[in-house]
Design an enzyme around this catalytic site. Structure first.
Site, PDB file in Angstrom:
ATOM      1  N   THR A 140       0.845  -1.191   0.000  1.00  0.00           N
ATOM      2  CA  THR A 140       0.000   0.000   0.000  1.00  0.00           C
ATOM      3  C   THR A 140       0.884   1.246   0.000  1.00  0.00           C
ATOM      4  O   THR A 140       1.955   1.266   0.608  1.00  0.00           O
ATOM      5  CB  THR A 140      -0.929   0.060   1.228  1.00  0.00           C
ATOM      6  OG1 THR A 140      -0.137   0.231   2.414  1.00  0.00           O
ATOM      7  CG2 THR A 140      -1.762  -1.203   1.361  1.00  0.00           C
ATOM      8  N   GLU A 141       0.401   2.287  -0.687  1.00  0.00           N
ATOM      9  CA  GLU A 141       1.174   3.518  -0.814  1.00  0.00           C
ATOM     10  C   GLU A 141       1.448   4.176   0.531  1.00  0.00           C
ATOM     11  O   GLU A 141       2.445   4.886   0.691  1.00  0.00           O
ATOM     12  CB  GLU A 141       0.423   4.515  -1.702  1.00  0.00           C
ATOM     13  CG  GLU A 141       0.255   4.056  -3.127  1.00  0.00           C
ATOM     14  CD  GLU A 141      -0.838   4.824  -3.832  1.00  0.00           C
ATOM     15  OE1 GLU A 141      -0.877   6.058  -3.691  1.00  0.00           O
ATOM     16  OE2 GLU A 141      -1.654   4.188  -4.519  1.00  0.00           O
ATOM     17  N   ASN A 142       0.545   3.972   1.497  1.00  0.00           N
ATOM     18  CA  ASN A 142       0.726   4.631   2.785  1.00  0.00           C
ATOM     19  C   ASN A 142       1.653   3.865   3.718  1.00  0.00           C
ATOM     20  O   ASN A 142       1.775   4.206   4.885  1.00  0.00           O
ATOM     21  CB  ASN A 142      -0.632   4.889   3.466  1.00  0.00           C
ATOM     22  CG  ASN A 142      -1.495   3.648   3.572  1.00  0.00           C
ATOM     23  OD1 ASN A 142      -1.513   2.809   2.683  1.00  0.00           O
ATOM     24  ND2 ASN A 142      -2.228   3.543   4.663  1.00  0.00           N
ATOM     25  N   GLY A 143       2.342   2.837   3.208  1.00  0.00           N
ATOM     26  CA  GLY A 143       3.438   2.251   3.964  1.00  0.00           C
ATOM     27  C   GLY A 143       3.200   0.915   4.605  1.00  0.00           C
ATOM     28  O   GLY A 143       3.430   0.746   5.809  1.00  0.00           O
ATOM     29  N   SER A 166       7.889   3.720   0.884  1.00  0.00           N
ATOM     30  CA  SER A 166       6.852   3.116   0.061  1.00  0.00           C
ATOM     31  C   SER A 166       6.962   3.581  -1.386  1.00  0.00           C
ATOM     32  O   SER A 166       6.886   2.778  -2.325  1.00  0.00           O
ATOM     33  CB  SER A 166       5.466   3.466   0.618  1.00  0.00           C
ATOM     34  OG  SER A 166       4.442   2.850  -0.131  1.00  0.00           O
TER      35      SER A 166
END
Length: 219
Positions: A54-57, A96
């Site tokens: 996920t982009e948020n880590g 990320s």
């Protein structure tokens, strides 16, 4: 090489997600975009050994959370509550995005407003007055992933094709999309050729009449 298939009914969103999940190679590292692609996580099997990013880590995201499994602090980039799988890890946004830009993701699955026959992608802004741009990490994913797939409705509410000869919306990435999943057909894109892998609720001939581009039919 895909073999052409057809079904009498159009695909619903769960059926589309199930097909996408089955196409993801075993052991792949994958990012699922906001919207329809999020549903793909619900159809991945443990045997596939797919790791979701996920982009948020986060690495090791599981299916969408429901009921008692919902943790408001555990969400994906679309702010949807998700679950974590054994071995999941967390990291800074910068790390990320370094994974995304560095070519470390095997597949990303994104939504789209338009895709051109050359594989150009538009999914962050329609250009309409007052529309709110929402680029997120789409540009990084589209260019950074080894394969970029799209899930979208094939037609607009007014019946116009979203698969077009050339984009009329602001560009997210050029020549990056290699496969498109829709309710009416699944397409493979390569070298400017759009090959129809399957049709659903529509014949190949009718599809060819409705789309503004030339189509090839899988053998």
């Amino acid at each position: 090489m895909s073999t052409f298939t057809t079904t009498e009914a159009a695909l619903n969103r769960d059926e589309m997600a199930k097909i996408v999940a089955a196409d993801i190679p075993a052991g792949a590292f994958v990012n699922l975009g906001i919207g329809q692609p999020t549903n793909v996580s619900n159809f991945l099997t443990a045997q596939q050994g797919v790791t979701l990013h996920t982009e948020n880590g986060m690495l090791g995201m599981g299916p969408v959370a429901t009921g008692d499994d919902i943790d408001e602090d555990l969400i994906n980039a679309g702010k949807i509550p998700v679950t974590e799988l054994p071995g999941a890890s967390y990291f800074h946004h910068a790390d990320s995005f370094a994974m995304m830009r560095g070519g470390h993701l095997d597949v990303c699955v994104l939504g789209a407003f338009q895709v051109s026959e050359a594989g150009d992608l538009a999914n962050w802004h329609t250009g309409a007055p007052g529309a709110i741009p929402a680029v997120g990490g789409a540009m990084d994913l589209a260019i950074g992933a080894k394969a970029t797939w799209v899930m979208m409705g094939l037609f607009t509410k007014t019946g116009e094709s979203k698969l077009v000869e050339a984009l009329s919306y602001p560009v997210t990435g050029l020549g990056c999309v290699s496969r498109i999943y829709t309710e009416s057909a699944i397409f493979d894109l390569s070298g400017g050729t759009v090959t129809v892998r399957s049709t659903h609720g529509i014949s190949f001939e009718e599809l060819a009449q409705r789309l503004p581009i030339d189509l090839a039919k899988a053998a």
